[in-house]
Design a protein around this motif. Sequence first.
Motif, PDB file in Angstrom:
ATOM      1  N   ALA A  83      -0.726 -28.427   7.375  1.00 51.41           N
ATOM      2  CA  ALA A  83      -1.602 -27.877   8.936  1.00 51.41           C
ATOM      3  C   ALA A  83      -2.536 -26.822   8.490  1.00 51.41           C
ATOM      4  CB  ALA A  83      -0.306 -27.282   9.661  1.00 51.41           C
ATOM      5  N   LEU A  84      -3.179 -26.492   9.265  1.00 52.06           N
ATOM      6  CA  LEU A  84      -4.299 -25.320   8.941  1.00 52.06           C
ATOM      7  C   LEU A  84      -3.386 -24.109   8.853  1.00 52.06           C
ATOM      8  CD1 LEU A  84      -7.014 -24.380   8.914  1.00 52.06           C
ATOM      9  CD2 LEU A  84      -6.775 -24.085  11.515  1.00 52.06           C
ATOM     10  N   ALA A  85      -2.357 -23.749   9.437  1.00 51.95           N
ATOM     11  CA  ALA A  85      -1.880 -22.633   9.228  1.00 51.95           C
ATOM     12  C   ALA A  85      -1.091 -22.528   7.998  1.00 51.95           C
ATOM     13  CB  ALA A  85      -0.685 -22.566  10.399  1.00 51.95           C
ATOM     14  N   ASP A  86      -0.761 -23.434   7.426  1.00 56.76           N
ATOM     15  CA  ASP A  86      -0.276 -23.715   6.047  1.00 56.76           C
ATOM     16  C   ASP A  86      -1.396 -23.246   4.837  1.00 56.76           C
ATOM     17  OD1 ASP A  86       2.483 -24.044   7.130  1.00 56.76           O
ATOM     18  OD2 ASP A  86       2.326 -26.130   7.134  1.00 56.76           O
ATOM     19  N   LEU A  87      -2.543 -23.869   5.469  1.00 55.23           N
ATOM     20  CA  LEU A  87      -3.480 -23.614   4.398  1.00 55.23           C
ATOM     21  C   LEU A  87      -4.216 -22.219   4.360  1.00 55.23           C
ATOM     22  CD1 LEU A  87      -5.229 -27.275   4.942  1.00 55.23           C
ATOM     23  CD2 LEU A  87      -3.820 -26.533   3.121  1.00 55.23           C
ATOM     24  N   LEU A  88      -4.461 -21.827   5.436  1.00 50.64           N
ATOM     25  CA  LEU A  88      -5.123 -20.575   5.440  1.00 50.64           C
ATOM     26  C   LEU A  88      -4.655 -19.395   4.608  1.00 50.64           C
ATOM     27  CD1 LEU A  88      -5.916 -20.470   9.580  1.00 50.64           C
ATOM     28  CD2 LEU A  88      -7.692 -20.554   7.513  1.00 50.64           C
ATOM     29  N   PRO A  89      -3.313 -19.208   4.543  1.00 48.09           N
ATOM     30  CA  PRO A  89      -2.785 -18.380   3.417  1.00 48.09           C
ATOM     31  C   PRO A  89      -3.214 -18.397   2.060  1.00 48.09           C
ATOM     32  CG  PRO A  89      -1.100 -18.779   5.003  1.00 48.09           C
ATOM     33  CD  PRO A  89      -2.173 -19.792   5.097  1.00 48.09           C
ATOM     34  N   ARG A  90      -3.600 -19.638   1.759  1.00 52.64           N
ATOM     35  CA  ARG A  90      -3.944 -20.203   0.234  1.00 52.64           C
ATOM     36  C   ARG A  90      -5.332 -19.380  -0.045  1.00 52.64           C
ATOM     37  NH1 ARG A  90      -0.639 -23.862  -2.073  1.00 52.64           N
ATOM     38  NH2 ARG A  90       0.939 -24.639  -0.561  1.00 52.64           N
ATOM     39  N   LEU A  91      -6.092 -18.960   0.775  1.00 45.59           N
ATOM     40  CA  LEU A  91      -7.400 -18.442   0.645  1.00 45.59           C
ATOM     41  C   LEU A  91      -7.380 -16.937   0.549  1.00 45.59           C
ATOM     42  CD1 LEU A  91      -9.380 -20.114   3.765  1.00 45.59           C
ATOM     43  CD2 LEU A  91      -9.493 -20.843   1.153  1.00 45.59           C
TER      44      LEU A  91
END
Length: 163
Positions: A83-91
């Motif tokens: 999900a987008l919410a899971d990917l954003l913290p990787r940035l």
Amino acid sequence: MRIFGVVGYKNAGKTGLMERLVIEITGRGFTVSTLKHAHHTFDVDQPGKDSYRHRDAGAHQVLLASRARWALMTEIRDQDEPALADLLPRLDPVDLVLVEGYKRDSHPKIEAYRVETGHPLIAPDDPTVRAVASDTPLKVDQPVFDLNDTVAIADFVVKEVGL
């Protein structure tokens, strides 16, 4: 993290708008990262390259690094799409993340719209679409910008996210 999306159907001008917004907003001194959703299988690697061979052999992650850049590839295999919410913290932290796609998520968005595509507008039925960037005049409740007026669209985006 401040995020703002660009959505629209295929060939509506999303990627071109994203590119112009990155140039305009970084030109104003802000740091910007992008996150793009792909609706199909894609590969950033080439068959025969060492990193491809590592992934093909079964590696869960492959980090490829050079003096110019690094890239981390993670194989999903049998897991659900993240999900987008899971990917954003990787940035890494930046002033703004521009997201292309993820039209069903709840972040604020601008819709890229070209009449020639023949697709309906998303904006009338989606309260997360805050404005439309179009190649034709429209009558919608949201502000409408000329698809090529990058400065006005960037002004709107930075104001919306509080930069």
